[in-house]
Design a protein around this motif. Structure first.
Motif, mmCIF file in Angstrom:
data_model
loop_
_atom_site.group_PDB
_atom_site.id
_atom_site.type_symbol
_atom_site.label_atom_id
_atom_site.label_comp_id
_atom_site.label_asym_id
_atom_site.label_seq_id
_atom_site.Cartn_x
_atom_site.Cartn_y
_atom_site.Cartn_z
ATOM 1 N N PRO A 66 -25.578 0.761 -31.649
ATOM 2 C CA PRO A 66 -26.051 -0.223 -33.014
ATOM 3 C C PRO A 66 -24.794 -0.100 -33.609
ATOM 4 O O PRO A 66 -23.743 0.229 -33.386
ATOM 5 N N ASP A 67 -24.759 -1.180 -34.585
ATOM 6 C CA ASP A 67 -23.721 -1.355 -35.270
ATOM 7 C C ASP A 67 -23.112 -0.325 -36.079
ATOM 8 O O ASP A 67 -23.958 0.613 -36.520
ATOM 9 N N GLY A 68 -21.860 -0.128 -36.361
ATOM 10 C CA GLY A 68 -21.314 1.254 -37.016
ATOM 11 C C GLY A 68 -21.027 2.516 -35.864
ATOM 12 O O GLY A 68 -20.805 3.560 -36.375
ATOM 13 N N ALA A 69 -21.237 2.337 -34.673
ATOM 14 C CA ALA A 69 -21.433 3.219 -33.529
ATOM 15 C C ALA A 69 -20.111 3.036 -32.530
ATOM 16 O O ALA A 69 -20.209 1.887 -31.978
ATOM 17 N N HIS A 70 -19.093 3.831 -32.460
ATOM 18 C CA HIS A 70 -18.330 3.511 -31.591
ATOM 19 C C HIS A 70 -18.229 4.612 -30.578
ATOM 20 O O HIS A 70 -18.213 5.845 -30.935
ATOM 21 N N ALA A 71 -17.988 4.258 -29.255
ATOM 22 C CA ALA A 71 -17.985 5.329 -28.093
ATOM 23 C C ALA A 71 -16.633 5.817 -27.667
ATOM 24 O O ALA A 71 -15.641 4.946 -27.622
ATOM 25 N N VAL A 72 -16.209 6.954 -27.778
ATOM 26 C CA VAL A 72 -15.066 7.430 -27.422
ATOM 27 C C VAL A 72 -15.276 8.177 -26.179
ATOM 28 O O VAL A 72 -16.020 9.255 -26.198
ATOM 29 N N ILE A 73 -14.635 7.861 -24.899
ATOM 30 C CA ILE A 73 -14.907 8.323 -23.616
ATOM 31 C C ILE A 73 -13.545 8.864 -23.051
ATOM 32 O O ILE A 73 -12.375 8.372 -23.105
ATOM 33 N N GLN A 74 -13.513 10.226 -22.901
ATOM 34 C CA GLN A 74 -12.368 10.998 -22.234
ATOM 35 C C GLN A 74 -12.205 10.930 -20.660
ATOM 36 O O GLN A 74 -13.255 11.451 -19.978
ATOM 37 N N ALA A 75 -11.217 9.873 -20.239
ATOM 38 C CA ALA A 75 -11.216 9.534 -18.735
ATOM 39 C C ALA A 75 -10.954 10.969 -18.121
ATOM 40 O O ALA A 75 -11.203 10.888 -16.808
ATOM 41 N N ASP A 76 -10.429 11.990 -18.735
ATOM 42 C CA ASP A 76 -10.027 13.047 -17.813
ATOM 43 C C ASP A 76 -11.163 14.048 -17.689
ATOM 44 O O ASP A 76 -10.888 15.150 -17.142
ATOM 45 N N ALA A 77 -12.313 13.611 -18.226
ATOM 46 C CA ALA A 77 -13.414 14.571 -18.154
ATOM 47 C C ALA A 77 -14.160 14.662 -16.858
ATOM 48 O O ALA A 77 -14.988 15.463 -16.419
ATOM 49 N N TRP A 78 -13.786 13.690 -15.583
ATOM 50 C CA TRP A 78 -14.130 13.694 -14.522
ATOM 51 C C TRP A 78 -12.800 13.371 -13.677
ATOM 52 O O TRP A 78 -11.987 12.410 -14.229
ATOM 53 N N GLY A 105 -17.972 -0.489 -30.341
ATOM 54 C CA GLY A 105 -17.354 -0.764 -29.155
ATOM 55 C C GLY A 105 -17.132 0.404 -28.317
ATOM 56 O O GLY A 105 -17.809 1.433 -28.487
ATOM 57 N N CYS A 106 -16.060 0.619 -27.466
ATOM 58 C CA CYS A 106 -15.679 1.589 -26.601
ATOM 59 C C CYS A 106 -14.271 1.964 -26.562
ATOM 60 O O CYS A 106 -13.619 0.693 -26.248
ATOM 61 N N THR A 107 -13.876 2.906 -26.760
ATOM 62 C CA THR A 107 -12.360 3.257 -26.453
ATOM 63 C C THR A 107 -12.483 4.417 -25.226
ATOM 64 O O THR A 107 -13.117 5.327 -25.443
ATOM 65 N N VAL A 108 -11.588 4.060 -24.180
ATOM 66 C CA VAL A 108 -11.345 5.103 -23.084
ATOM 67 C C VAL A 108 -10.080 5.785 -23.390
ATOM 68 O O VAL A 108 -8.911 5.163 -23.303
ATOM 69 N N ARG A 109 -9.969 7.120 -23.519
ATOM 70 C CA ARG A 109 -8.594 7.819 -23.573
ATOM 71 C C ARG A 109 -8.605 8.639 -22.558
ATOM 72 O O ARG A 109 -9.504 9.295 -21.866
ATOM 73 N N GLY A 110 -7.294 8.796 -22.008
ATOM 74 C CA GLY A 110 -7.018 9.949 -20.894
ATOM 75 C C GLY A 110 -5.502 10.045 -20.742
ATOM 76 O O GLY A 110 -4.781 9.279 -21.334
#
Length: 365
Positions: free
Chosen positions: A266-278, A343-348
């Motif tokens: 939904p609006d106002g929700a941003h996904a943060v994914i940790q690429a080093d988690a797998w 949106g989505c941000t991938v960090r690693g």
């Protein structure tokens, strides 16, 4: 009619009605093997019937989707890997239904070719039937089109159409997702069915020996690793969905993590994914190295080892992970939802990259 005028037939034009009839007869047992409550098990009519009430639904919403396999079909054609490409076709459709909480009920296929080779067609349709059995849906019909001049010799293309159902009020819309939700990832089985135009370009440019052992897995031919079917997640996810333990699901297809996860937020929700988690699968690492592909491009082109993303509340994390592991899935805790632009941000360790604001312009369904 003058005796000097030749008598034309459809078969002389390249289309054999008899061959098509033989194919329908040959695939009859394959179709019947996919039957489930709600179907009648017969093919050959102008349409297929399905009774949602017989399937146990009281007030169902129907959910429909269609898809293809893309240029992965060329790998099946070029290297005689016809037997499992049908699983990909089913997977791409049913995985799109399960993310909305819908159980796939029935499936129809479209097989188009220049000249019908019944041996190849039967192998492809056997794979479609196998995919339907894995997903628990019935193959109730389809179309075989023989179109001379439209396809090169030996070529064919596939399309699939699937209808599912979910009881009214139980559909997954992502509206419940909020900051604090945890993101879980289910392992993919390989490249699945996206990014193969790039894979095939690399294969050509780098002159891969497709029918030799893969350099990252000496026990498997490279072509077989690349042809591994898309994983079907339906039967493992459906019980967890019906238990109310999942608030959103994203099927990771074209656009990767960056562009598919925001589709269920939904609006106002941003996904943060940790690429080093797998750990990046060896196949993905191979593709990245062969093409000198930037991490951000990997995250938009390939699934990078995650075929499905789940959003769950923190109190459900342990039980959902245990349920899915027991069902045979490899599950990773890969991130969280925070306040911010959808949106989505991938960090690693390789860097940070994002997709937001403009993602809607490139995805409309």
């Amino acid at each position: 009619m003058s005796s000097n005028t030749p008598s034309y037939t459809y078969e002389q034009a390249g289309v054999s009605i008899d061959a098509g009839n033989r194919l329908v007869k040959a695939i009859g047992p394959l179709v019947k093997a996919t039957m489930r409550p709600g179907t009648d098990g017969e093919i050959g009519g102008f349409g297929g019937f399905f009774d949602p009430k017989a399937a146990g639904y009281k007030d169902p919403l129907l959910v429909a989707g269609n898809d293809g396999v893309g240029t992965k079909v060329k790998i099946a054609i070029d290297y005689d890997r016809h037997d499992r490409i049908g699983i990909d076709l089913v997977a791409m459709c049913v995985n799109d239904l399960i993310v909305q909480g819908a159980e796939p009920l029935f499936f129809l296929d479209y097989f188009a070719t220049g000249k019908l080779d019944n041996g190849v067609a039967e192998r492809v349709i056997a794979g479609i039937a196998e995919g339907c059995k894995i997903a628990g849906c019935a193959l109730i019909g389809g179309e075989t089109a023989e179109m001379p001049g439209m396809y090169a010799a030996g070529d064919y293309d596939l399309a699939g159409f699937c209808v599912g159902a979910v009881e009214r009020g139980e559909q997954l819309t992502g509206e419940k997702v909020a900051p604090g939700h945890v993101l879980l990832g289910l392992a993919s089985s390989g490249v699945h069915s996206n990014g193969y135009s790039l894979v095939r370009r690399l294969a050509e440019d780098k002159m891969w020996k497709m029918e030799s052992p893969a350099i990252f897995d000496q026990e498997a031919l490279l072509v077989d690793v690349l042809a591994e079917p898309t994983r079907i997640y339906v039967k493992s996810l459906l019980p967890v969905i019906r238990a109310g333990k999942i608030d959103a699901l994203a099927h990771i297809t074209g656009g990767g993590l960056l562009e598919n996860v925001p589709r269920v937020l939904p609006d106002g929700a941003h996904a943060v994914i940790q690429a080093d988690a797998w750990e990046l699968p060896r196949l993905m690492a191979f593709l990245q190295a062969q093409g000198n592909i930037e991490p951000s491009e990997m995250a938009r082109t390939f699934n990078t080892g995650i075929g499905m993303v789940l959003a769950v509340t923190p109190d459900q994390v342990d039980t959902v992970m245990a349920d899915l592991a027991e069902a045979g899935e490899q599950v990773f805790r890969i991130g969280e939802i925070i306040n911010g632009t959808k949106g989505c941000t991938v960090r690693g360790s390789a860097g940070t990259w994002s997709a937001k604001k403009d993602w809607e312009a490139t995805h409309n369904g």
